[in-house]
Scaffold this motif. Sequence first.
Motif, PDB file in Angstrom:
ATOM      1  N   ALA A 125      31.709  63.193  21.083  1.00 31.27           N
ATOM      2  CA  ALA A 125      32.014  63.388  21.008  1.00 31.27           C
ATOM      3  C   ALA A 125      33.500  64.935  21.576  1.00 31.27           C
ATOM      4  O   ALA A 125      33.683  64.984  22.258  1.00 31.27           O
ATOM      5  N   ILE A 182      33.787  56.932  27.122  1.00 25.58           N
ATOM      6  CA  ILE A 182      34.293  57.939  27.126  1.00 25.58           C
ATOM      7  C   ILE A 182      34.938  58.544  28.489  1.00 25.58           C
ATOM      8  O   ILE A 182      36.103  58.506  28.148  1.00 25.58           O
ATOM      9  N   THR A 186      36.141  58.317  20.504  1.00 25.63           N
ATOM     10  CA  THR A 186      34.647  57.208  20.824  1.00 25.63           C
ATOM     11  C   THR A 186      36.081  56.151  20.593  1.00 25.63           C
ATOM     12  O   THR A 186      35.799  54.960  20.961  1.00 25.63           O
TER      13      THR A 186
END
Length: 475
Positions: free
Chosen positions: A85, A318, A337
Amino acid sequence: MEFLQTLFGWIGDFTWGWSLIPILVIFGIFITIATGFVQIEYFGRMFRVLSNKNNADDSNQISAREALLVSVGGRVGGGNIAGVAVAITLGGPGAVFWMWAIALVGMATSLVECSLAQLFKRKVGEHSYRGGPAAAIIHGLGKEYRWLAVIYAICLIAAFGLGFNAFQGNTVAGSMQDSFGIDRLWTGIALAAISGFIIFGGIHRIAKVSDVVVPIMAIGYLAMALIVILLNITSLPGVIYDIVTNAFGLQEAVGGGMGAAVAQGLRRGLFSNEAGLGSAPNVAATAEVRHPISQGITQSFSVFIDTIIICSCTAFVILLGDVYVPGAEGIDGVALTQQSMVSHLGTWVQYFLSGAILLFSFSSIIYNYYLGENAMTVLTKSPLGILGLRIAIIAIVFLGATAPAATAVFFFSDPMMGILALVNLLAIMMLFPVAMRLLRDFRRQLKAGVERPVLNPDDYADLDIDRDAWKLPAE
């Protein structure tokens, strides 16, 4: 304290800032070319480790599969959930492509470093082995390089045994408090107690627990990600297109463009799969295999599982959602996430993800402990040293869980890992001709029709290998 923080900050900038990542990338490419793209050559063979018939001949030994799952349990952690992320937030979708690229290169690096660890392992007791980069330095380069092995061991204990375990305890406790409202004290007590039970059982108990926990952890997370991908399957080609075009600067999702994508993808990929960092070879050396290259192939598979499979799943979760907005200020890390997963499947998923983080972090704790234990044997042969380390790690896990601010004390972890990686890469470079010798032997036997190549210690009489660890198997 301020002086130490400045000093370690400088070390971190020197290693991770501009020296280590280029060296890892360049050397990984060199290994890939010099070995004839060995990670591609033996890709199909990697899956053989999942079959029982290719595991240890003695059920009391650590099998190749168990060693694989211990290392996967260590590699797979916060980097797969939060690190991906962060890479996407700072580097855009193109960072994912460069994570894939460094993983493919890292598979060759991991194969070489883990094969060397296997070759120079030592037998301990009737059913155990120890080894790793420190042993490869001492027995491969010679005792005059013991000082280099000592530096490696100190850095391994500091980074993985102490620092990273404090952070893992903090991650688990924070997740349990946020999702279930469980006080950090109770999480700390439970985590310390369970960790203590497992680590006092040594590598055999660690391996048996990992053989159960890691498949549950990985399969459960992958199943949820696969559901998300299937629900958004028509959008997947567009996401892959964005990843590739952003990777080469054809589109710009964040400031910095292609440069940010490359930097974040390489950095997060290396942190996640650990190829070349000198950690996984410690576990690789514990396995009972017939030839060192066999375990090298297995550990190469571990890199593939970590980055190409699990990190990719996080990235798709994502990028297939609408929570992530390229270039926008907002949530990142594990929150990105988690909220992306919730946007796809509903609020109940945050509880599932908290459970996944618990298992990911727990498997990392027991993996990190073993790395510390293995390093301690380089510094002292006294059982009191191991006992002291076990008590210290249990206390540190508890401290990290109950006092989140205390993790700031472990600011030295990343710089120590940087030094660790540089020492490991230096050893690999010096021992690379030995690794190529092993690879030629392995290829020669396969070409001769030997289904499971065997290391004949007589062929390596000029090297300081442990003859007890490399007895020819009874047919």
